[in-house]
Design an enzyme around this catalytic site. Structure first.
Site, PDB file in Angstrom:
ATOM      1  N   ASP A 240       0.642  -1.258  -0.170  1.00  0.00           N
ATOM      2  CA  ASP A 240      -0.018  -0.123  -0.091  1.00  0.00           C
ATOM      3  C   ASP A 240       0.624   1.236   0.077  1.00  0.00           C
ATOM      4  OD1 ASP A 240      -1.859   1.963   0.450  1.00  0.00           O
ATOM      5  OD2 ASP A 240      -3.018   0.920   1.955  1.00  0.00           O
TER       6      ASP A 240
ATOM      7  N   ASP B  64      -1.016   4.944  -6.471  1.00  0.00           N
ATOM      8  CA  ASP B  64      -1.442   4.378  -5.561  1.00  0.00           C
ATOM      9  C   ASP B  64      -1.650   2.763  -5.999  1.00  0.00           C
ATOM     10  OD1 ASP B  64      -2.838   3.127  -3.387  1.00  0.00           O
ATOM     11  OD2 ASP B  64      -5.030   3.840  -3.945  1.00  0.00           O
TER      12      ASP B  64
END
Length: 494
Positions: free
Chosen positions: A174, A378
């Protein structure tokens, strides 16, 4: 190190496909590809195809997978993959959360369309991104003939029992969060989520320590601080749009990536409560954001705040994760663009400046001001979000290039879909993203079509930052040179 050796053996036993899949080849000119429809459709497979190319020669390399496939690193694939509708629903919430945090920090207000949650308010947190396996903690070995796997990780001096590796934990990569965490005993289900990995039990790891409330590490938690319990520092990470969260004790232990890469006193959240709909093939999150708590920041003195990953094109392939910069001899293979920094934006996010998009070799007519808010990288948002003006130009150009195929009904936020029934191959226009510094990145076919739909959608407003999602990143090694202030892209890397 079974968690490392097993995937490596699997890779060695699997064939290495060529750099370009056999079903994909150039079509006459430089602007289109002919791609077999069968290669675009996710399908069940009973065997792993291994890496498309050999992983980089770096001592910190570890394999990366996608869930619910034959290359899965998890011990079980029993959980059914989410439907397309469910995946897109979760993905919208993830994107809403990222854009909300950026918008609020930059504008200092919650009065924004970006602050409004989706109409469907069931709690859910997307956990279907790229994953890897690490080893948390250690175990004391009472067998006197055993040898310590890490001399620095013995307890009680030279007469102490040697240590063995701890427990394997499957974690999601992440890049838009700061605090790494895994579920820790005690962790009743619920509120914790079931997991196929053995639960990490801090009482069984001699190298575990909880931070005291007055410790520098606790004081530096900032927005993630959550008070004190029995003089143990507490953390909490929330995802405001969908209400999911994790909380527990802020701690440290030995983190093992592979036999050559061990991180002593690794700081992480020992989660005793999590709220949301988490995939049971994962134990937690490996945060890679720009904040001081992340893996990238914690290892800065050794690896220079640099890391990279390559997300595979499907669950039938492996990708990889690497700490540190590539060798100088190979660095020329990357196209490089500056990493944007804005003091008004959270340090968590890594942003780049998208300048243009080309479809079939033609640059879209989009004013430069449309991209002014930048684009966030992301690893967990799936579908790339573009400013509405840019998305409409991309959609229109793509539809013109695909006018010979039957249109199909939209799927969630994806409004440009096709019915390829009876079609064996598709003449697909090449789509490239052009970043600052003329860094041009051509997307893999898997990054152009997603379940037979154009794999892009629109954000709410041209003022909002875009998001470069993991579908577009597939097969591309993305190099985050945080210390050097740049992002590199290397095509056909996995």
């Amino acid at each position: 190190m079974a968690f490392v050796l097993a995937p490596l053996l699997l890779v060695l036993l699997c064939p290495f496909p060529p750099l370009v899949r056999a079903a994909e080849h150039e079509h006459g000119d430089d602007y289109y590809m002919v791609v077999a429809v069968s290669s675009l459709k996710p399908k069940a497979s009973s065997y792993c195809l291994g890496h498309r190319v050999i992983p980089p020669p770096n001592g910190t390399w570890i394999p990366v997978d996608l869930p619910h496939g034959p290359c899965s690193l998890s011990s079980s694939n029993a959980a059914a993959p989410p439907s397309v509708a469910e995946l897109l629903r979760r993905d919208q919430r993830r994107a809403d959360d990222v854009q909300r945090r950026l918008f609020i920090s930059k504008n200092g207000t919650n009065d924004s369309k970006a602050d409004k949650p989706p109409a469907d308010t069931d709690e859910s947190e997307l956990n279907t991104g790229a994953r890897t396996q690490v080893e948390m903690g250690t175990k004391a070995d009472t067998d006197s003939t055993a040898m310590s796997f890490d001399p620095a990780a013995t307890v009680g001096g030279s007469g102490a029992a040697p240590l063995r590796p701890g427990v394997i934990q499957t974690v999601v990569l992440d890049t838009a969060s700061d605090v790494p965490w895994v579920q820790c005993v005690p962790c009743p289900v619920p509120p914790c989520h079931p997991q196929t990995d053995t639960f990490y039990d801090p009482t069984k790891s001699p190298t575990y320590a909880a931070f005291s409330c007055g410790s520098p590490s606790c004081r530096q938690l900032g927005p993630y601080a959550n008070g004190c319990v029995n003089n143990q520092c507490q953390y909490r990470v929330t995802y405001p749009v969908d209400g999911s969260s994790t909380s527990g004790t802020y701690s440290s232990d030995l983190l093992t990536l592979n036999p050559n890469t061990r991180i002593n006193n690794f700081k992480f959240g020992c989660s005793h409560v999590d709220q949301g709909n988490f995939d049971n093939t994962t134990a937690g999150i490996m945060a890679l954001g720009g904040g001081p708590e992340s893996l990238a920041s914690q290892t800065a003195s050794t690896y220079g705040r640099a890391f990279s990953y390559c997300i595979p094109p499907s669950a039938s392939y492996f990708g990889f994760f690497v700490l540190g910069m590539p060798r100088a001899a190979s660095s020329s293979r990357y196209v490089v663009t500056p990493m944007l920094r804005d003091k008004r934006a959270p340090a968590t996010f890594y942003r780049v400046q998208l300048r243009a998009i080309t479809v079939g070799g033609q640059r879209l007519s989009v004013p430069a001001t449309v991209f002014a808010a930048g684009t966030v990288l992301d690893s967990r948002t799936s579908i790339t979000r573009l400013p509405p003006t840019a998305y409409q130009a991309l959609r229109d150009a793509f539809r013109r290039s695909m006018s010979m195929y039957r249109a199909a009904a939209p799927k969630g936020s994806l409004d440009t879909c096709y019915d390829f029934t009876g079609v064996r191959s598709v003449k697909l226009p090449k789509v490239a993203l052009v970043f600052d510094g003329d860094a041009t990145v051509q997307l893999d076919p898997s990054g152009v079509l997603f379940h037979d739909c154009l794999a892009f959608t629109s954000s709410m407003d041209d003022r909002m930052p875009g998001i470069l999602g993991n579908v577009q990143q597939q097969t591309i090694e993305v190099l985050y040179n945080v210390g050097g202030g740049s992002v590199g892209f290397r095509r056909n890397a996995c």
